[in-house]
Enzyme design. Structure first.
Site, mmCIF file in Angstrom:
data_model
loop_
_atom_site.group_PDB
_atom_site.id
_atom_site.type_symbol
_atom_site.label_atom_id
_atom_site.label_comp_id
_atom_site.label_asym_id
_atom_site.label_seq_id
_atom_site.Cartn_x
_atom_site.Cartn_y
_atom_site.Cartn_z
ATOM 1 N N SER A 136 -72.969 137.424 14.401
ATOM 2 C CA SER A 136 -72.337 137.814 13.139
ATOM 3 C C SER A 136 -72.637 139.270 12.810
ATOM 4 O O SER A 136 -73.730 139.775 13.083
ATOM 5 C CB SER A 136 -72.879 136.920 12.014
ATOM 6 O OG SER A 136 -72.597 137.483 10.755
ATOM 7 N N TYR A 193 -66.935 142.295 10.634
ATOM 8 C CA TYR A 193 -66.293 142.465 9.329
ATOM 9 C C TYR A 193 -65.839 143.912 9.278
ATOM 10 O O TYR A 193 -66.644 144.831 9.473
ATOM 11 C CB TYR A 193 -67.277 142.174 8.187
ATOM 12 C CG TYR A 193 -67.495 140.709 7.945
ATOM 13 C CD1 TYR A 193 -66.411 139.856 7.715
ATOM 14 C CD2 TYR A 193 -68.765 140.157 7.919
ATOM 15 C CE1 TYR A 193 -66.599 138.499 7.481
ATOM 16 C CE2 TYR A 193 -68.961 138.799 7.689
ATOM 17 C CZ TYR A 193 -67.869 137.988 7.476
ATOM 18 O OH TYR A 193 -68.048 136.644 7.247
ATOM 19 N N THR A 228 -63.098 138.848 11.586
ATOM 20 C CA THR A 228 -62.933 137.815 10.552
ATOM 21 C C THR A 228 -62.149 138.394 9.375
ATOM 22 O O THR A 228 -62.556 139.406 8.791
ATOM 23 C CB THR A 228 -64.305 137.291 10.096
ATOM 24 O OG1 THR A 228 -64.965 136.757 11.247
ATOM 25 C CG2 THR A 228 -64.174 136.215 9.044
ATOM 26 N N LYS A 246 -59.954 135.932 13.413
ATOM 27 C CA LYS A 246 -60.513 134.682 12.877
ATOM 28 C C LYS A 246 -60.111 134.522 11.412
ATOM 29 O O LYS A 246 -60.193 135.490 10.637
ATOM 30 C CB LYS A 246 -62.040 134.707 13.000
ATOM 31 C CG LYS A 246 -62.764 133.490 12.425
ATOM 32 C CD LYS A 246 -64.241 133.512 12.810
ATOM 33 C CE LYS A 246 -65.014 132.295 12.333
ATOM 34 N NZ LYS A 246 -65.507 132.417 10.964
ATOM 35 N N HIS A 254 -63.265 129.289 7.402
ATOM 36 C CA HIS A 254 -64.628 129.728 7.122
ATOM 37 C C HIS A 254 -65.499 128.570 6.648
ATOM 38 O O HIS A 254 -66.365 128.721 5.782
ATOM 39 C CB HIS A 254 -64.607 130.844 6.072
ATOM 40 C CG HIS A 254 -65.665 131.900 6.262
ATOM 41 N ND1 HIS A 254 -65.384 133.128 6.799
ATOM 42 C CD2 HIS A 254 -66.992 131.913 5.991
ATOM 43 C CE1 HIS A 254 -66.499 133.846 6.833
ATOM 44 N NE2 HIS A 254 -67.487 133.134 6.355
HETATM 45 C C1 FNR Z 1 -70.462 131.159 8.151
HETATM 46 N N1 FNR Z 1 -69.289 131.645 8.728
HETATM 47 C C2 FNR Z 1 -69.214 132.978 9.083
HETATM 48 N N2 FNR Z 1 -68.102 133.455 9.702
HETATM 49 C C3 FNR Z 1 -68.031 134.746 10.083
HETATM 50 O O1 FNR Z 1 -67.027 135.145 10.671
HETATM 51 N N3 FNR Z 1 -69.077 135.598 9.840
HETATM 52 C C4 FNR Z 1 -70.208 135.200 9.218
HETATM 53 O O2 FNR Z 1 -71.126 135.985 9.021
HETATM 54 C C5 FNR Z 1 -70.284 133.854 8.792
HETATM 55 N N4 FNR Z 1 -71.387 133.392 8.126
HETATM 56 C C6 FNR Z 1 -71.519 132.060 7.842
HETATM 57 C C7 FNR Z 1 -72.687 131.591 7.274
HETATM 58 C C8 FNR Z 1 -72.850 130.217 7.055
HETATM 59 C C9 FNR Z 1 -74.140 129.719 6.482
HETATM 60 C C10 FNR Z 1 -71.820 129.315 7.395
HETATM 61 C C11 FNR Z 1 -71.982 127.822 7.209
HETATM 62 C C12 FNR Z 1 -70.634 129.781 7.929
HETATM 63 C C13 FNR Z 1 -68.197 130.722 9.087
HETATM 64 C C14 FNR Z 1 -68.414 130.132 10.479
HETATM 65 O O3 FNR Z 1 -68.223 131.101 11.470
HETATM 66 C C15 FNR Z 1 -67.427 128.983 10.766
HETATM 67 O O4 FNR Z 1 -66.115 129.411 10.500
HETATM 68 C C16 FNR Z 1 -67.729 127.719 9.952
HETATM 69 O O5 FNR Z 1 -69.111 127.524 9.828
HETATM 70 C C17 FNR Z 1 -67.110 126.504 10.627
HETATM 71 O O6 FNR Z 1 -67.264 125.387 9.842
HETATM 72 P P1 FNR Z 1 -68.424 124.278 10.077
HETATM 73 O O7 FNR Z 1 -68.470 123.948 11.545
HETATM 74 O O8 FNR Z 1 -69.684 124.869 9.572
HETATM 75 O O9 FNR Z 1 -67.930 123.155 9.266
#
Ligand code: FNR
Length: 414
Positions: free
Chosen positions: A119, A143, A169, A284, A308
């Site tokens: 990330s 980002y 993203t 994404k 997300h």
């Molecule tokens: C995320 N997600 C996320 N996505 C991204 O592109 N950059 C990021 O920094 C983050 N940070 C993040 C933190 C936390 C705590 C969570 C739970 C999620 C989204 C992540 O990549 C993904 O899309 C989701 O977590 C998918 O859903 P599930 O499998 O958690 O239900």
């Protein structure tokens, strides 16, 4: 097979084998702020729930007498053959779950031969994560900052550190309304623990301090200590230097807040991104088939169907419900990845049958991390792999290539 054998020998698994028990155990282990941040979602968390419920709208239709003695679970993505159609989703601020959690999770992914998507908001710089991956596959999630120079610097660093693809993203132009985080009152400190890539960046360091905005100024409360320590650890030149210059540290947090997102981005900006890197680019946060088509027109190399994890728009459509329409629009021209609610092997099967080339695993690996660090993540990945393998065998499907919508029945109640 080794998981079963260990069970028969009376050895308990490192983490609970059921996704629900895993989540319960991890939530018990984590502190309140980590629980809020990781398990939480936007608004009333209806989209997070819908992501899960959408899997129940499809049921697997098994076939018999189809020689499933040898199964092929591997998948080719951007020139790599991966052992499983499973990647670790980019998750920010993994420090909340486990000290130096990015490194532990990256090592676990590498040990299993799976792709770690680092990330932008990692708690250690992307170069350290790349070293933890060793020769293992890694992608970088970007980002798009309001400073193009900073965005391009991240790309240069990711290329130099051996990342093999960029995941941009697009659903986070602003942070979602996340009541659990808000009620903990710790958002600024979260940011402090997730800005290692920024404070370690030469372009970021050279940017002028932002205009003073007292409303945005992070105030330090007693709960801020872990965040401040994590920030100091990531500080270039070392902790001592940062301690000597607390004002610069606080300015860095403010500068990050000003730079982190770019809400005025449009499709017209994509050529700049395309020119800025030779790596494959995936977008994404795509849910609409028309956006998928536009991504292809802009020369993008892949799509991640995602909302997300329900953390952005409460009431948004379940991610799984848009997978087939997006896959249809893409028509096999580029890989379509999927995330949102993947918890079991049969969830992976359903996503692949609906058109995904591979899936991203989100919260479950963070729960493994919170319980047992690197070993916990490995146990979660191995459990999911075993369940996927068993499910394919039991449904009469020896390989992923033969998996399509005909393997599913729409549940009448849906
Ligand atoms: C995320 N997600 C996320 N996505 C991204 O592109 N950059 C990021 O920094 C983050 N940070 C993040 C933190 C936390 C705590 C969570 C739970 C999620 C989204 C992540 O990549 C993904 O899309 C989701 O977590 C998918 O859903 P599930 O499998 O958690 O239900």
């Amino acid at each position: 097979a080794s998981i079963f054998t260990a069970g028969f020998a009376g050895r308990r698994p490192v983490v609970p084998s059921s996704a629900e028990a895993l989540e319960r155990a991890a939530l018990r282990r984590m502190g309140g702020k980590a629980r809020a941040y990781i398990a939480g979602a936007a608004g009333l968390e209806r989209t997070a729930a819908a992501n899960r419920a959408a899997f129940d709208h499809h049921r697997i239709l098994q076939r018999v007498l189809r020689d499933v003695s040898a199964r092929r679970l591997s998948v080719g993505l951007f020139g790599r053959t991966l052992p499983l159609p499973l990647l670790l989703a980019p998750i920010g601020v993994l420090d909340m779950a486990w000290r130096q959690g990015d490194l532990a999770a990256a090592r676990a992914a590498a040990a299993e031969g799976l792709t770690f998507i680092a990330s932008s908001q990692s708690s250690v710089p992307l170069e350290s994560i790349a070293r933890a991956c060793g020769t293992g596959p890694r992608w970088f999630q970007l980002y798009w900052s309001s400073s193009d120079a900073l965005m391009e610097s991240f790309l240069r660093r990711a290329e130099a550190a051996g990342y093999e693809a960029i995941v941009v993203t697009l659903d986070t132009t602003q942070l979602g309304w996340r009541p659990r985080d808000l009620d903990c009152g710790h958002l600024p400190f979260l940011r402090g623990r997730g800005i290692a890539n920024y404070v370690s960046d030469p372009v970021f360091q050279g940017l002028p301090p932002p205009e003073a905005d007292p409303g945005e100024r992070p105030r330090l409360g007693p709960g801020a200590l872990p965040s401040v320590l994590a920030l100091l650890r990531a500080w270039p030149g070392g902790t001592l230097q940062a301690l000597a210059a607390p004002r610069q540290v606080m300015q860095a947090v403010q500068r990050f807040i000003a730079l982190y997102s770019r809400p005025d981005l449009t499709w017209a900006d994509l050529p700049r991104l395309r020119r800025a890197t030779r790596l494959p680019i995936l977008l994404k946060g795509i849910l609409h088939p028309d956006d998928a088509r536009r991504a292809l027109d802009a020369g993008m190399d892949g799509i991640v169907v995602s909302n997300h994890g329900g953390r952005q728009v409460d009431g948004a459509v379940a991610s799984l419900d848009m997978l087939a329409p997006v896959a249809e629009a893409v028509a096999g021209r580029v890989p379509v990845l999927f995330d949102g609610g993947i918890r079991t092997g049969s969830d992976v099967v359903k996503a692949l049958a609906l058109g995904a080339s591979a899936v991203l695993l989100g919260r479950p690996y963070v729960y493994g991390l919170a319980l047992a660090g690197e070993d916990g993540v490995r146990a979660v990945l191995q459990g999911l792999a075993a369940e996927l393998d068993l499910t394919l065998a039991l449904m009469g499907c020896p390989g992923l290539d033969g998996l399509d919508g005909s393997a599913l029945v729409r549940h009448p109640a849906a």
